[in-house]
Design an enzyme around this catalytic site. Sequence first.
Site, PDB file in Angstrom:
ATOM      1  N   TYR A   1       0.817  -1.215   0.000  1.00  0.00           N
ATOM      2  CA  TYR A   1       0.000   0.000   0.000  1.00  0.00           C
ATOM      3  C   TYR A   1       0.854   1.271   0.000  1.00  0.00           C
ATOM      4  O   TYR A   1       0.431   2.313  -0.493  1.00  0.00           O
ATOM      5  CB  TYR A   1      -0.909   0.032   1.239  1.00  0.00           C
TER       6      TYR A   1
ATOM      7  N   LYS B   1       3.529 -15.210   1.603  1.00  0.00           N
ATOM      8  CA  LYS B   1       3.690 -15.925   0.327  1.00  0.00           C
ATOM      9  C   LYS B   1       5.192 -16.205   0.174  1.00  0.00           C
ATOM     10  O   LYS B   1       5.833 -15.821  -0.811  1.00  0.00           O
ATOM     11  CB  LYS B   1       3.121 -15.061  -0.821  1.00  0.00           C
TER      12      LYS B   1
ATOM     13  N   ASP C   1      -2.701 -18.155  -0.255  1.00  0.00           N
ATOM     14  CA  ASP C   1      -3.725 -18.895  -1.021  1.00  0.00           C
ATOM     15  C   ASP C   1      -4.339 -20.003  -0.162  1.00  0.00           C
ATOM     16  O   ASP C   1      -5.556 -20.185  -0.111  1.00  0.00           O
ATOM     17  CB  ASP C   1      -3.157 -19.437  -2.346  1.00  0.00           C
TER      18      ASP C   1
ATOM     19  N   ASP D   1      -6.057  -7.173   4.090  1.00  0.00           N
ATOM     20  CA  ASP D   1      -7.240  -6.533   3.500  1.00  0.00           C
ATOM     21  C   ASP D   1      -8.169  -7.607   2.939  1.00  0.00           C
ATOM     22  O   ASP D   1      -9.375  -7.611   3.182  1.00  0.00           O
ATOM     23  CB  ASP D   1      -6.790  -5.573   2.388  1.00  0.00           C
TER      24      ASP D   1
ATOM     25  N   ASP E   1     -11.956  -9.258   4.785  1.00  0.00           N
ATOM     26  CA  ASP E   1     -13.286  -9.284   4.148  1.00  0.00           C
ATOM     27  C   ASP E   1     -13.815 -10.720   4.115  1.00  0.00           C
ATOM     28  O   ASP E   1     -15.001 -10.967   4.360  1.00  0.00           O
ATOM     29  CB  ASP E   1     -13.227  -8.756   2.708  1.00  0.00           C
TER      30      ASP E   1
HETATM   31  C1  IPM Z   1     -10.232  -1.541   4.349  1.00  0.00           C
HETATM   32  C2  IPM Z   1     -10.563  -0.898   3.018  1.00  0.00           C
HETATM   33  C3  IPM Z   1      -9.453   0.085   2.674  1.00  0.00           C
HETATM   34  C4  IPM Z   1      -8.174  -0.710   2.511  1.00  0.00           C
HETATM   35  C5  IPM Z   1      -9.729   0.964   1.458  1.00  0.00           C
HETATM   36  C6  IPM Z   1     -11.026   1.717   1.578  1.00  0.00           C
HETATM   37  C7  IPM Z   1      -8.580   1.919   1.197  1.00  0.00           C
HETATM   38  O1  IPM Z   1     -10.747  -1.860   2.043  1.00  0.00           O
HETATM   39  O2  IPM Z   1     -10.078  -0.801   5.343  1.00  0.00           O
HETATM   40  O3  IPM Z   1     -10.148  -2.758   4.404  1.00  0.00           O
HETATM   41  O4  IPM Z   1      -7.904  -1.233   1.420  1.00  0.00           O
HETATM   42  O5  IPM Z   1      -7.428  -0.795   3.480  1.00  0.00           O
HETATM   43 MG    MG Z   2     -10.745  -3.829   2.779  1.00  0.00          MG
END
Ligand code: IPM
Ligand code: MG
Length: 357
Positions: free
Chosen positions: A142, A192, A224, A248, A252
């Site tokens: 990032y 990885k 993976d 990230d 999710d």
């Molecule tokens: C998160 C989001 C952010 C990230 C975005 C909105 C920049 O997806 O906080 O997980 O990628 O970190």
């Molecule tokens: Mg995210």
Amino acid sequence: MRQHHIVLLPGDGIGPEITSITKRLLEKVSGQFNFKLSFEEQKIGGSAIESGGTPLPEATLESCKRSDAVLLAAIGAPVYDTLPREQRPETGLLALREGLNLYANLRPVKIRKSLIEASTLKSDVIKEVDLIVVRELTSGIYFGKPKGRIEGADGERAFNTMSYSSKEIDCIAKLAFDLARERKLKVCSVDKANVLDVSQLWRERVELMSKDYSDINLSHLYIDNAAMQLVRSPGEFDVILTGNLFGDILSDEAAMLTGSIGMLPSASLSSNGPGLFEPVHGSAPDLAGQNKANPMAMILSAAMMLRIGLNESPAADALEQAVENVLDSGYRTVDLMCEGCTELSCSEIGNRILNSF
Ligand code: IPM
Ligand code: MG
């Protein structure tokens, strides 16, 4: 009387709706537990772009630095997707993370009995889930340099750099090991290392750190495989330690184990300044302004803020219990609706929670 100053960042989309109910809850809980909260609202993301042209105004960052904790709702909307990168809402969030040195992102995922049916996975698979993703947040791909777009012999080329220093890896690894000591004594580090040099260093440093934590059971998974194990047997995990990009993605995925990303809070911590607390979900532009959003991830983020950021654990417990009570009584927002439950709007469920402690 104990006093804490909070910067509220409602941001975009459903942000203002879920912020207003969360603020009312915080006001009530502070009164009950005898501390005082002061609030200051600032702009970030699209709302900041609209008013001043930049996604993280200087005034916002300065207020956040002076605060005791920052509570952010969500940023982003499709209208900003075509802006140049430096003007996009996401860039504001990244700059805030960098500006506050929020190197550690904690995303706990715990299955609630009342919501077990809301998951898309079988209840047998998810019923034991109680894990936390510890994601490095201010380095890795990032923020790595060099990055950019160049003209080459084959036309345009774009690139980013995934890099970690030993020091950065040590800091986040230490936090993960310490956290495991308060939990189930397990750390699974995700990388990885079979392909990437940066992951090889990551793995070596985590191994080295584990020598100081002989009571912690350390394992390693490639990203993976980790993604696969997370849906195959998520109950096996305790602390998942990983870098910025992998974290990230995995957070999710882990969020969906619970059935709705609308339930998940997070904390982003620095070693020497205020923390930032925010729901894992985004600004949900499709729901914005309709009073349909689920405010519970934001409310639970406020609870994390009380516990970790402000050292007000009893108040945090009360807020979490209030959410639990309302769910146990069968009240749901639309994202969690199930047979036999009662659907409520964002403000209605907020009021229920407000009246249940
Ligand atoms: C998160 C989001 C952010 C990230 C975005 C909105 C920049 O997806 O906080 O997980 O990628 O970190
Ligand atoms: Mg995210």
